[in-house]
Design a protein around this motif. Structure first.
Motif: not given
Lengths: 662, 222
Positions: B57, B75-76, B79, B82-83
């Motif tokens: 990033y 959002r990212e 995302e 969530h892992y």
């Protein structure tokens, strides 16, 4: 810091030294850093080599200032290449299925691919892309769209440069091969597709002894609807031509806006037949000393079309040859000999035609053409087309060497012509308004630079526009012979980057780039800052084909589901790192499957693939994209689907089972 | 103090017959209103931010926390989280965001009410505004603690990460991500408002205590 400045100073001194003398001395004493000097010594690099390296090297993380769109030749693709680093950035599938982009392997691109099939629906699975053309505004590239033709089947494709994807293919219903495309008019009003080999209109059957009566050339002006990003066949028109094998074209601009020019090379009306004792085409078409430059008044043709004076053939409006003659749409002028190319100078006042079998380029004056047309009293060819005498329209002829083909321009009043037989790039001077931009006499050869080998097209930075930028030329060489490690008898083509930043006879070859996947033809180089491309689709659920949110898209995982209606199964699937939802699809053999996939990603480069093993399906789902696939589940069994684009550390785990019960 | 250039002949007459300059009364009122205004403005700018950096990033990921909403690469970050089995960013502080507008407007109105309360009770009205930035930080720390201690063990990497306290300010590290927590302009505005309120109260006392005293004097003199 001081050390670095010292190095920079030394490199600058070296460069200055390299300019002044074409020295081949090794650089040991030149003041390079010791390790770099040792490296140069070890590799036997000359000062020219080091200059070329510094001119082309793109440090990691820096991007090229120019971007080249090259035809992909027989691959039916378009290559996107950074200049001056000559790095391939992308290969765009156009007339051939392309599995990385999922182009033609399920999804909306199937329809794009299929609309390019033959009128009876016969599959065309490849193309021969020739001449890419970037959309223009006021005669300069605007970076919005790219058009390219398929010579093999007379087709035209539209690529949207927002996402670099092919959006439309149109099959020309009235001819079977084209060459003079794609060429855009200065504001992309039309994308022009010139023909190549004469065939009867609609490529109907007719024996070759009917050549003069039945066979025809045909130029197509495809109307481009910029808002929709598509050509509109209903607003397009064609002009019937004698079967002279029209070849390459260019649109007038500036003073010649509204006009269009194409060369031709079979005014002999040769029909070949070497097997029955006739001269082969290569001899038959080269008999005459001159062929005809075709001069079109397309604005007039547009009026005639809009006035309803065109006939409709296979759904296309065709302006008949006699109408074109009567309405003053079409004129000829002789051009020597077996010519190639028709390139309009940046301000539009001259048209340059390469001799191919004549060592000259012939420069036609648009003003003189207009005067000759106004004067009238013109003789005609056998079809009744008025012919402007060469001595009445010729501005100059410049002897360049053997096999002059194509010409591009720079910002210093020079023209650059590819010399196929001499295997060289000719730099020569323009006259007229351009004469003050260079120190040499107008209309004279300045330098011939050998290139390796057999140059076909040539391209320069914005070199065919109203605003050429100079700096670099790329020689698109057909043969490479010994330039690269031998990879077998089918050898790569060689794109050679040429430095034209210095005037006079100081052009230099900088870099060889092998093209090992087809033989490209033309290419255009655009300033990279004209690009308007996106990184992620504007919204989740974006349909790249309609350029809007798709009504079948879902916007969250909660909406993912499977619905059955009789034997129709409809699937709404979400796609996000690192899972599909649902991960189990269980259906019955013979069910009809409609499968909507939506990427919920918003991060640049977070692309997912979707491959359904055994069903010949692979999609590329870029951030925000929605695609729908539709098929009958003919094969029973246990199948897997998985992500084909390495998306995350748990990419391998991004899969699911597609269970088809017998 | 000669801040305002008022007509020196316009004076305030105290109950004991003494007079004072008009500007002595304008200053505390103005300062209280300025502090209220600062609180209002702070609603429109971020209070706190978290920047995450990682090799893939190059521009980093940043979430800006406003009192009313979250903005940026939420959002990212969700995302990626969530892992780890971390809750959605939006789930922390939901109640606080839902009442924030009403609460801050109330703080402002209480400060403005102080303009009309001409005795020591004005200080009481200012207490919520004075405490506000500290309450914000304490609540943020609580939310972050909850966040770092709500890891879903069923997630891809949920078993691999121990509960942790994300920093309220300063740098941290999660996996390949470096995190930088920063206080943003909204929070600084709230702290600045505290200083302005304190200054206002000082001038308030200087202006109104003589009146209160004069009343007492006059009252006892009767």
């Amino acid at each position: 810091m001081k050390k670095r400045l010292l190095y920079l100073g030394l490199i600058a001194a070296l460069l200055l030294g390299a300019c002044g003398q074409p020295s081949q001395a090794t650089p040991a004493a030149s003041g390079l850093p010791a390790d770099a000097a040792a490296l140069a010594q070890e590799r036997g690099l000359t000062q020219d080599d080091i200059y070329a390296a510094l001119k082309t090297y793109m440090p990691s993380g820096q991007t090229d200032p120019f971007i080249m769109f090259s035809s992909g030749g027989q691959s039916g693709q378009v290559l996107v290449i950074g200049v001056p680093s000559m790095r391939i950035l992308k290969v765009i599938g156009v007339f051939q299925r392309e599995s990385w982009q999922g182009y033609g392997f399920g999804g909306s691109t199937d329809a794009v691919f299929k609309e390019g099939y033959m009128p009876d629906g016969s599959e065309l699975a490849w193309g021969d892309t020739h001449h890419p053309n970037i959309s223009e505004t006021n005669g300069s590239y605007d970076g919005e769209f790219l058009f390219i033709n398929d010579k093999a089947n007379a087709r035209l494709a539209v690529i949207d440069l927002r996402d670099f994807e092919t959006k439309q293919i149109v099959k020309n219903p009235n001819t079977i091969s084209d060459h003079g495309g794609a060429f855009v008019t200065p504001n992309t009003e039309y994308v022009v597709e010139g023909p190549q080999y004469g065939v009867p209109l609609g490529f109907e059957y007719a024996p070759t002894d009917q050549y003069q009566q039945q066979y025809r050339g045909l130029i197509t002006f495809w109307k481009f609807d910029r808002l929709k990003g598509r050509v509109d066949p209903s607003q397009s028109f064609q002009i019937e031509l004698p079967p002279y094998w029209q070849d390459l074209c260019d649109a007038g601009k500036g003073v010649s806006d509204g006009w269009f020019f194409c060369n031709s090379f079979n005014t002999e009306l040769a029909t070949g037949g070497v097997e029955s004792g006739q001269p082969p085409f290569e001899a038959g078409t080269t008999k005459n000393d001159t062929d005809y430059l075709h001069i079109f008044n397309w604005k007039k043709a547009e009026e005639v079309f809009k006035a309803g004076k065109a006939e409709t053939l296979n759904g296309m409006a065709v302006i008949k040859l006699q109408t074109a003659i009567d309405e003053g749409i079409l004129f000829f002028s002789p051009e020597p000999k077996s010519p190639h190319g028709a390139d309009v100078t940046p301000k539009g006042e001259f048209v340059i035609v390469g001799g191919k079998l004549d060592p000259h380029v012939t420069i036609y004056s648009f003003q003189k053409m207009q005067a000759a047309i106004a004067a009238g009293g013109l003789e005609t060819d056998v079809y009744g087309v008025p012919v402007l005498p060469l001595d009445k329209v010729k501005e100059a002829q410049v002897e360049l060497g053997l096999g002059p083909l194509h010409t591009v321009f720079d910002d210093k009043g020079y023209a650059y012509t590819s010399l196929f037989l001499d295997s060289a790039v000719a730099r020569w001077t323009l006259g007229g308004d351009y004469a003050s931009q260079h120190p040499e006499e107008p209309w004279t050869l300045v330098q011939k630079l050998p290139v390796q080998y057999n140059i076909g097209h040539i391209t320069a930075v914005e070199g065919d526009t109203a605003t050429p930028a100079g700096g670099f030329v790329v020689a698109l060489n057909k043969w490479s012979i010994d330039r690269f490690a031998n990879v077998g008898p089918l050898m790569p083509q060689n794109f050679q980057l040429v430095d034209i930043s210095k005037g006079g006879d100081q052009m230099k070859v900088l870099y060889d780039m092998p093209i090992g996947m087809a033989e490209p033809h033309y290419a255009q180089i655009m300033k990279a800052d004209r690009l308007k491309s996106i990184q992620v689709y504007p919204e989740i659920g974006w349909n790249p084909d309609t350029w809007s949110v798709d009504p079948t898209a879902i916007t969250s995982e909660d909406e993912a589901r499977v619905e059955r209606n009789g034997t129709n199964v409809e699937i709404w699937m979400s796609v996000i790192r690192s899972h599909y939802k649902p991960e189990h699809i269980e259906i019955n053999q013979g069910d009809h499957v409609v499968w909507h996939l939506t990427s919920l990603e918003r991060t640049p480069d977070a692309t997912h693939g979707f491959a359904l093993s055994g069903y010949n399906i692979n999609l590329s789902l870029e951030p925000g994209e929605t695609q729908t696939i539709e098929f009958d589940a003919k094969q029973a069994g246990t199948f897997t689907y998985y992500c084909t684009e390495f998306c995350s550390a748990l990419h391998l785990e991004m899969m699911g089972y597609f269970l088809v019960k017998p | 103090m000669k801040i305002l250039n008022l007509d020196p002949d316009v004076k305030v007459l105290l109950p004991d017959g003494s007079t004072r300059q008009l500007q002595d009364y304008l200053i505390p009122s103005a300062l209280l209103m300025v502090a209220a205004l600062m609180l209002m403005v702070s609603m429109f700018v971020p209070y706190w931010s978290m920047t995450m950096t990682a090799p893939q990033y190059p521009k980093g990921l940043k979430v800006d926390v406003y009192v009313t909403h979250l903005a940026g690469d939420v959002r990212e970050i969700d995302e990626l989280n969530h892992y780890l089995g971390m809750p959605l960013l939006d789930e922390g502080g939901r109640f606080e965001r839902s009442i924030s507008t009403v609460a801050i407007v109330t703080l402002g109105l209480l400060l403005i009410a102080g303009v009309f309360v001409h005795n020591q009770w004005a200080a009481l009205l200012a207490v919520p505004a004075l405490a506000y930035p500290l309450v914000f930080l304490a609540d943020l720390a609580y939310i972050l603690y909850q966040y770092g201690h709500s890891i879903d063990p069923e997630s891809a990497l949920g078993g691999a990460i121990k509960p942790f306290m994300p920093p309220v300010w300063g740098e941290g590290k999660v996996g390949q991500f470096g995190t930088i927590a920063n206080w943003e302009v909204g929070l600084y505005l709230a702290f600045a408002a505290v200083l302005v309120v304190l200054l206002a109260l000082w001038f308030h006392r200087a202006a109104y205590k003589p009146i209160v005293d004069a009343r007492k004097k006059v009252g006892s003199g009767k």
